[in-house]
Design an enzyme around this catalytic site. Structure first.
Site, PDB file in Angstrom:
ATOM      1  N   PRO A  11      11.098 -25.868  54.709  1.00 54.86           N
ATOM      2  CG  PRO A  11      11.337 -23.563  54.932  1.00 54.86           C
ATOM      3  CD  PRO A  11      11.376 -24.667  53.924  1.00 54.86           C
ATOM      4  CG  ASN A  12       7.564 -25.152  59.315  1.00 59.47           C
ATOM      5  OD1 ASN A  12       7.999 -25.217  60.464  1.00 59.47           O
ATOM      6  ND2 ASN A  12       7.408 -24.006  58.678  1.00 59.47           N
ATOM      7  NE  ARG A  19       3.410 -27.480  58.471  1.00 56.89           N
ATOM      8  CZ  ARG A  19       3.792 -27.100  57.272  1.00 56.89           C
ATOM      9  NH1 ARG A  19       4.417 -27.943  56.469  1.00 56.89           N
ATOM     10  NH2 ARG A  19       3.546 -25.885  56.862  1.00 56.89           N
ATOM     11  CE1 TYR A  24       0.747 -28.842  54.122  1.00 59.90           C
ATOM     12  CE2 TYR A  24       0.469 -28.225  56.429  1.00 59.90           C
ATOM     13  CZ  TYR A  24       0.648 -27.870  55.110  1.00 59.90           C
ATOM     14  OH  TYR A  24       0.748 -26.539  54.754  1.00 59.90           O
ATOM     15  CG  ASN A  92       6.567 -29.696  49.724  1.00 55.35           C
ATOM     16  OD1 ASN A  92       6.471 -28.470  49.667  1.00 55.35           O
ATOM     17  ND2 ASN A  92       5.676 -30.458  50.331  1.00 55.35           N
ATOM     18  CB  ALA A  95       6.525 -21.189  53.861  1.00 55.02           C
ATOM     19  CG  HIS A  98       3.746 -19.635  49.031  1.00 54.40           C
ATOM     20  ND1 HIS A  98       3.109 -20.245  47.969  1.00 54.40           N
ATOM     21  CD2 HIS A  98       3.618 -20.492  50.084  1.00 54.40           C
ATOM     22  CE1 HIS A  98       2.607 -21.413  48.377  1.00 54.40           C
ATOM     23  NE2 HIS A  98       2.904 -21.585  49.644  1.00 54.40           N
ATOM     24  CD  GLU A 116       5.895 -25.603  42.635  1.00 57.95           C
ATOM     25  OE1 GLU A 116       6.216 -25.206  41.477  1.00 57.95           O
ATOM     26  OE2 GLU A 116       5.159 -24.946  43.395  1.00 57.95           O
ATOM     27  CG  HIS A 118       2.958 -27.456  46.728  1.00 58.13           C
ATOM     28  ND1 HIS A 118       3.834 -26.801  47.555  1.00 58.13           N
ATOM     29  CD2 HIS A 118       3.195 -26.995  45.481  1.00 58.13           C
ATOM     30  CE1 HIS A 118       4.555 -25.970  46.837  1.00 58.13           C
ATOM     31  NE2 HIS A 118       4.197 -26.071  45.575  1.00 58.13           N
ATOM     32  CB  VAL A 119       1.292 -32.424  51.268  1.00 57.68           C
ATOM     33  CG1 VAL A 119       0.290 -33.351  51.938  1.00 57.68           C
ATOM     34  CG2 VAL A 119       2.713 -32.984  51.351  1.00 57.68           C
ATOM     35  NE  ARG A 125      -3.445 -24.772  52.920  1.00 60.28           N
ATOM     36  CZ  ARG A 125      -2.310 -25.023  53.593  1.00 60.28           C
ATOM     37  NH1 ARG A 125      -1.332 -25.689  53.010  1.00 60.28           N
ATOM     38  NH2 ARG A 125      -2.180 -24.616  54.835  1.00 60.28           N
ATOM     39  NE  ARG A 129      -1.122 -21.739  53.334  1.00 56.91           N
ATOM     40  CZ  ARG A 129      -0.122 -21.813  54.217  1.00 56.91           C
ATOM     41  NH1 ARG A 129       1.079 -22.177  53.840  1.00 56.91           N
ATOM     42  NH2 ARG A 129      -0.337 -21.533  55.481  1.00 56.91           N
TER      43      ARG A 129
HETATM   44  O1  LIG Z   1       4.804 -25.809  54.218  1.00 56.50           O
HETATM   45  C1  LIG Z   1       3.940 -25.845  53.344  1.00 56.50           C
HETATM   46  C2  LIG Z   1       3.607 -27.108  52.708  1.00 56.50           C
HETATM   47  C3  LIG Z   1       3.121 -27.029  51.266  1.00 56.50           C
HETATM   48  O2  LIG Z   1       4.237 -26.901  50.407  1.00 56.50           O
HETATM   49  C4  LIG Z   1       2.426 -28.367  50.943  1.00 56.50           C
HETATM   50  O3  LIG Z   1       3.123 -29.379  50.874  1.00 56.50           O
HETATM   51  O4  LIG Z   1       1.196 -28.420  50.791  1.00 56.50           O
HETATM   52  C5  LIG Z   1       2.204 -25.841  51.057  1.00 56.50           C
HETATM   53  C6  LIG Z   1       2.830 -24.535  51.536  1.00 56.50           C
HETATM   54  O5  LIG Z   1       1.953 -23.453  51.343  1.00 56.50           O
HETATM   55  C7  LIG Z   1       3.166 -24.630  53.006  1.00 56.50           C
HETATM   56  O6  LIG Z   1       3.831 -23.449  53.437  1.00 56.50           O
END
Ligand SMILES: O=C1C[C@@](O)(C(=O)O)C[C@@H](O)[C@@H]1O
Length: 167
Positions: A11-12, A19, A24, A92, A95, A98, A116, A118-119, A125, A129
């Site tokens: 997501p996102n 964003r 990011y 990745n 959210a 979590h 796994e 994460h950017v 954070r 998270r």
């Molecule tokens: O959407 C994201 C991006 C993320 O996975 C990252 O790439 O840092 C970190 C997550 O906490 C967040 O919800």
């Protein structure tokens, strides 16, 4: 047999580049995916990409990577034997990292090793998270390297694929 890496973004992450760029960065998901594809190709490995904002769609795509699930092509006879397998998943989960027991169960269910990514550094954070439902089962975890984390993860995954082939 052609080996494959599947790169999944949750997501996102379709909004990468736009964003919260202070967290990011400014690289778009299309750029990340293109770079990952050509990086894998340089190792002789195919890379597929998938992004969804929907937990169930991600579960379906993970199952499909093993030839299962509602969208999987019917498998029978010789065609099934030739179907290229996904050897490693780079994910990745956004959210869903979590929150999602379903994504964890899907990854464990298909028994495909996963990396796994994460950017951002999720440990630096908000407290919500800091916990991942995936990390204890991941082959590797990359976080806080910006979009370079995808490059590191694909490199690791491609080496794993080549090792599988005994190259
Ligand atoms: O959407 C994201 C991006 C993320 O996975 C990252 O790439 O840092 C970190 C997550 O906490 C967040 O919800």
């Amino acid at each position: 047999m052609t080996r494959r890496i599947l790169l999944i973004n949750g997501p996102n992450l379709n909004l990468l580049g736009r964003r919260e760029p202070h967290i990011y960065g400014k690289t778009t998901l299309a750029e990340v995916e293109e770079q990952a594809r050509s990086q894998a190709a340089s190792h002789g490995v195919e890379l597929e990409t998938f992004q969804s904002n929907h937990e169930g769609a991600i579960v379906d795509r993970i199952q499909e990577a093993a030839g299962w699930g509602p969208n999987a092509a019917p498998k029978d006879g010789a065609a099934a034997q030739e179907q290229p397998k996904v050897s490693v998943i780079v994910i990745n989960p956004g959210a869903l990292t979590h929150t999602s027991v379903a994504v964890r169960d899907a990854l464990l269910g298909v028994d495909i090793p996963f990396v796994e990514v994460h950017v951002s550094n999720i440990h630096a954070r908000e407290p919500f998270r800091n916990h991942s439902h995936l990390s204890d089962k991941a082959a590797a975890v990359v976080c806080g390297m910006g979009v370079y984390g995808y490059t590191a993860a694909v490199e690791f995954a491609a080496r794993h694929v080549r090792a599988e082939d005994g190259k």
